[in-house]
Enzyme design. Structure first.
Site, PDB file in Angstrom:
ATOM      1  N   HIS A   8       2.211   4.113 -20.419  1.00 42.51           N
ATOM      2  CA  HIS A   8       2.854   3.368 -18.688  1.00 42.51           C
ATOM      3  C   HIS A   8       2.298   1.401 -19.247  1.00 42.51           C
ATOM      4  CE1 HIS A   8      -1.766   3.321 -17.126  1.00 42.51           C
ATOM      5  NE2 HIS A   8      -1.586   1.528 -17.003  1.00 42.51           N
ATOM      6  N   GLU A  55       3.008   1.018 -13.561  1.00 45.89           N
ATOM      7  CA  GLU A  55       1.910   0.932 -12.724  1.00 45.89           C
ATOM      8  C   GLU A  55       1.957  -0.652 -12.221  1.00 45.89           C
ATOM      9  OE1 GLU A  55      -2.254  -0.544 -13.043  1.00 45.89           O
ATOM     10  OE2 GLU A  55      -2.231   1.044 -14.238  1.00 45.89           O
TER      11      GLU A  55
END
Length: 133
Positions: A8, A55
């Site tokens: 991420h 995220e």
């Protein structure tokens, strides 16, 4: 030994709902995992095309925009037809930059445009071609 796997990238946002709506509309990203704490919330977004996530981090109580400094560049996604994607995103009320071509002489290297999310993070939208698959 297994090579590290990217999972991420994190970005800080001011309005979690607005950011989630943007990423759903533009990139088809939906929440895969959410964590909520007294001082901050984390929402991990992904789509069916990849395991890689964005995220979204909301620091509760913050009202001033984040600065990106001079180091941040962009994240990139690949699509089959950048002109069609540009048109689709435009009809949703977003403002992608014009589609451009990057060439080496007469050889097409890339066809792309950029869009910014609600917090000013740049996203490059590349047409699937050559190196960009």
């Amino acid at each position: 030994m297994t090579a590290p796997k990217f999972i991420h990238t994190m970005i800080r946002v001011l309005d979690l709902e607005r950011s989630q709506r943007f990423y759903a509309e533009v990139l088809g990203l939906k929440p895969a995992h959410t964590l909520d704490f007294p001082d901050f919330s984390l929402v991990y977004l992904r789509n069916e095309a990849a395991d890689f996530e964005i995220e979204l981090t909301l620091n509760k109580g913050r009202s001033e925009p984040y600065t990106h400094g001079t180091g941040y560049g962009h994240v990139a996604v690949v699509v089959d037809d950048v002109a069609a994607e540009h048109a689709r995103i435009s009809t949703l009320g977003h403002a992608p930059t014009p589609v451009k071509e990057f060439k080496d002489g007469e050889q097409l290297l890339a066809r792309f445009c950029f869009i910014q999310d609600p917090d000013g993070y740049k996203i490059e939208i590349l047409e699937r071609h050559g190196h960009y698959r």
